[in-house]
Write an enzyme that holds these catalytic residues in place. Structure first.
Site, PDB file in Angstrom:
ATOM      1  N   ARG A 183     -20.840  58.315  11.968  1.00 20.47           N
ATOM      2  CA  ARG A 183     -19.921  58.094  10.842  1.00 20.47           C
ATOM      3  C   ARG A 183     -19.932  56.599  10.543  1.00 20.47           C
ATOM      4  NH1 ARG A 183     -14.483  56.741  10.253  1.00 20.47           N
ATOM      5  NH2 ARG A 183     -13.415  57.721   8.487  1.00 20.47           N
ATOM      6  N   LYS A 238     -16.333  48.502  13.949  1.00 15.63           N
ATOM      7  CA  LYS A 238     -15.079  48.501  14.700  1.00 15.63           C
ATOM      8  C   LYS A 238     -14.912  47.248  15.551  1.00 15.63           C
ATOM      9  CE  LYS A 238     -13.906  53.360  14.497  1.00 15.63           C
ATOM     10  NZ  LYS A 238     -13.667  54.610  15.238  1.00 15.63           N
TER      11      LYS A 238
END
Length: 282
Positions: free
Chosen positions: A248, A214
């Site tokens: 995740r 991210k």
């Protein structure tokens, strides 16, 4: 916690949820696994590398993504869910915040609903989850980053999601919480959440961390999406140390190795040194 046919130890272990995007525009791997056949090959590979759950997404949730209709999302994910469930013995999650999509995914055989809006965008998702007695992931999210007291309001937002779940009749042992790295948070806010991951245990539910590749990692290291594996591994190690049940991620093998190494260190005391030192100081 039981997800599909698998039991998960939510107290002592950290498991990998592998990301499988059935989208043309996801920030990291958009367009790679668009067809059911290629998605199945990828899912097999993820399992071989150590993924315990496959999380399927049919609409990108990256900042600035182009929303799609319920029907288009359903047409993307249902053939993939059916293909994987017919060929692999692995729990499958669907990443959606729409009740129509969640319902279609359940009918296709999905085992878990991962809602990036924490049931607040479409409360019908909560009804689908409760009706089928499925586990769910409730992620923190909101419309903006206008906080007066950041962490306090994040916790208040999560309490709202939990309240929606309870009101709909979702069982307490079916709820997983996700702090929502990269959603409704600035770079500094994301770092603060990562620094205080343990604070999310206040709710008493298993936790999932989704920080793989991210922008918080890209900004911290000044690296493009495909060069963020080392930064992701740091967050995974922190998740293990803070007793998160799931991470995740995109890079399965590397993250599994990081988890195993961290657990080996945390579980070590084979010579009883810690207990001996305690005795000596008492």
């Amino acid at each position: 916690m039981k997800i599909g046919s698998k039991e998960f130890d939510t107290v002592n272990e950290t498991y990998i949820m592998g990301i499988l995007n059935i989208t043309p525009d996801s920030f990291s791997d958009g367009g790679k696994y668009y067809k059911p056949e290629s998605a199945l090959v990828r899912a097999k590979w993820m399992m071989e590398e150590g993924a315990s759950i496959i999380d399927i997404g049919g609409e990108s949730t990256r900042p600035g993504h182009t929303p799609i209709s319920d029907q288009e999302e359903i047409e993307r994910i249902v053939p993939v869910i059916e293909k994987i469930k017919a060929n692999l013995d692995v729990p499958v999650s669907v990443d959606t915040y729409k009740s129509a999509v969640a319902k279609a995914a359940v009918e296709a055989g999905v085992d878990l609903i991962n809602d990036v809006w924490g049931l607040k965008h479409d409360e019908g998702v909560a009804e689908v989850i409760a009706q089928h007695d499925l586990p769910c992931i409730l992620m923190h999210n909101r419309e903006n980053t206008d906080y007066e007291d950041f962490m306090k309001e994040v916790f208040q937002d999560m309490e709202q999601s939990i309240s929606i779940a309870r009101k709909a009749g979702i069982a307490e042992d079916k709820i997983i919480l996700d702090p929502g790295i990269g959603f409704a948070k600035t770079y500094d806010m994301c770092l603060e959440v990562l620094k205080y991951l343990e604070d999310f245990h206040r709710f008493g539910y298993p936790l999932l961390l989704g920080s793989s590749r991210k922008s918080v990692i890209g900004n911290a290291l000044n690296l493009p999406v495909m060069e963020r594996v080392e930064g992701t591994l740091v967050t995974t190690v922190m998740a293990v140390m803070k007793r998160y049940t799931f991470v995740r991620v995109h890079d399965i093998k590397e993250n599994l190795r990081a988890i195993k190494m961290t657990q080996a260190i945390l579980q070590s005391d084979s010579f009883g040194f810690h207990g001996m030192m305690q005795t000596m100081t008492e």
